[in-house]
Design an enzyme around this catalytic site. Structure first.
Site, PDB file in Angstrom:
ATOM      1  CE1 TYR A   1       4.712   6.658  -2.123  1.00 29.38           C
ATOM      2  CE2 TYR A   1       7.025   6.130  -2.352  1.00 29.38           C
ATOM      3  CZ  TYR A   1       5.690   6.684  -1.654  1.00 29.38           C
ATOM      4  OH  TYR A   1       6.407   6.783   0.109  1.00 29.38           O
TER       5      TYR A   1
ATOM      6  CG  HIS B   1       3.279   1.290   1.182  1.00 25.03           C
ATOM      7  ND1 HIS B   1       3.721   1.788  -0.509  1.00 25.03           N
ATOM      8  CD2 HIS B   1       3.931   1.986   2.049  1.00 25.03           C
ATOM      9  CE1 HIS B   1       4.096   3.597  -0.629  1.00 25.03           C
ATOM     10  NE2 HIS B   1       3.368   3.713   1.301  1.00 25.03           N
TER      11      HIS B   1
END
Ligand SMILES: NC(=O)c1ccc[n+]([C@@H]2O[C@H](COP(=O)([O-])OP(=O)(O)OC[C@H]3O[C@@H](n4cnc5c(N)ncnc54)[C@H](OP(=O)(O)O)[C@@H]3O)[C@@H](O)[C@H]2O)c1
Length: 287
Positions: A48, A105
């Protein structure tokens, strides 16, 4: 409200995310607001590119570290040899000494020299060192989980996946596997029927449920809260987000809303079944 993970630590049932709308952006003010309104579970990720702003928001809110539940995720592809260094970099950006939960992730892409068991061993090592109090995965299918669970010293605590009625048919076997193996499923994208697929068949099913629950609750219940209850009653926890204070407060009330009846959950599932809509990670799920 929290649930107990398979390592006996507790995770708040609703988390505030810094992906999607906050991707690569300064989210510090929103994090501060979310914490001030009552969120303690904060969901970040290396990809992010805003962990430093998550850290700034945490510091600005001034809440004790012990009262917060901070999550970050390993950027993929990262090799097993890079796991510790990348987590240490995240800790520096976040300004904390440990994260409560560190997730792989996604199972793909993998570094060319790696496989999932090797990568999981590196996760187990940072867990053993105390840099991550719990470890888990994200976007793992049953096959991906099967690649690590049988040989794992530490079973993943969490599998964070896209979970809402429009992916339920595909997600159900994953959720079932997780619950059978003590892995807590976490839902992201849970509001998709309202925000990314508005006009879909679930739209017609929600209003009578909203009406019944508003009466039972003695105060208005929203469609977002009904979808949140649907997630919780499937045995998952919620990761959501908002830039708006009214929605932040609305999400936080979700767990207090009375339960959906079994027939209401069945009606949502039946309406959604013919309408598959995956928004995130299609490449990982082969769609
Ligand atoms: N592991 C992964 O691969 C993965 C993938 C995706 C996301 N995530 C995590 O999950 C978090 C939440 O993701 P998400 O965005 O998919 O969550 P979501 O709960 O499905 O959607 C939240 C978004 O919906 C909007 N919204 C809510 N109610 C609305 C309404 N009535 N009308 C219009 N818009 C409305 C909010 O916008 P406003 O700001 O306008 O309220 C917010 O941007 C992310 O931040 C990230 O931390 C993880």
């Amino acid at each position: 409200m929290s649930v107990t993970l398979n390592d006996q630590s507790k995770i708040p049932v609703i988390g505030f995310g810094t992906g999607t709308a906050f991707y690569g952006r300064d989210c510090a003010n929103s994090i501060k607001l979310a914490i001030e309104c009552g969120f303690t579970h904060l969901d970040g990720a290396q990809i992010y590119a805003n962990e430093q702003f998550l850290g700034a928001g945490i510091r600005a809110a001034g809440k004790a570290r012990s009262e917060l539940y901070i999550v970050t995720k390993l950027k993929m592809p990262s090799g097993a040899a890079q796991v510790k260094a990348s987590l240490v970099e995240s800790l520096q950006k976040l300004g904390v000494e440990y994260v409560d939960l560190f997730l792989i992730h996604s199972p793909r892409p993998l570094a060319p020299e790696d496989n999932l068991p090797k990568l999981w061993q590196a996760m187990e090592a940072v867990h053993a060192e105390g840099l991550a109090k719990s470890i888990g995965v994200s976007n793992f299918t049953v096959d991906d989980l099967m690649a690590i669970v049988p040989g794992a010293k530490t079973i993943p605590s969490v599998n964070q996946i896209e979970l809402h009625p429009y992916v339920w048919k595909a997600a159900e076997p994953i959720v079932k596997f997780c619950l059978e193996h003590g892995i807590t499923p976490a839902s992201y994208g849970g509001l998709t029927p309202l925000v990314r697929a508005a006009g879909g068949p679930v739209d017609e099913v929600l209003p009578p449920i909203v009406e019944r629950l508003s009466k039972a609750n003695n105060k208005p219940v929203t469609s977002a809260q009904v979808l949140g209850k649907w997630i919780l009653q499937k045995g998952a926890i919620i990761v959501t987000t908002s830039s708006k204070e009214n929605r932040i407060r609305e999400y936080l009330e979700t767990a207090k809303v009375p339960d959906l009846e079994a027939e209401e959950i069945e009606a949502i599932d039946a309406a959604a079944a013919p309408f598959h809509k995956r928004v995130f990670m299609r490449q990982v799920f082969g769609e």
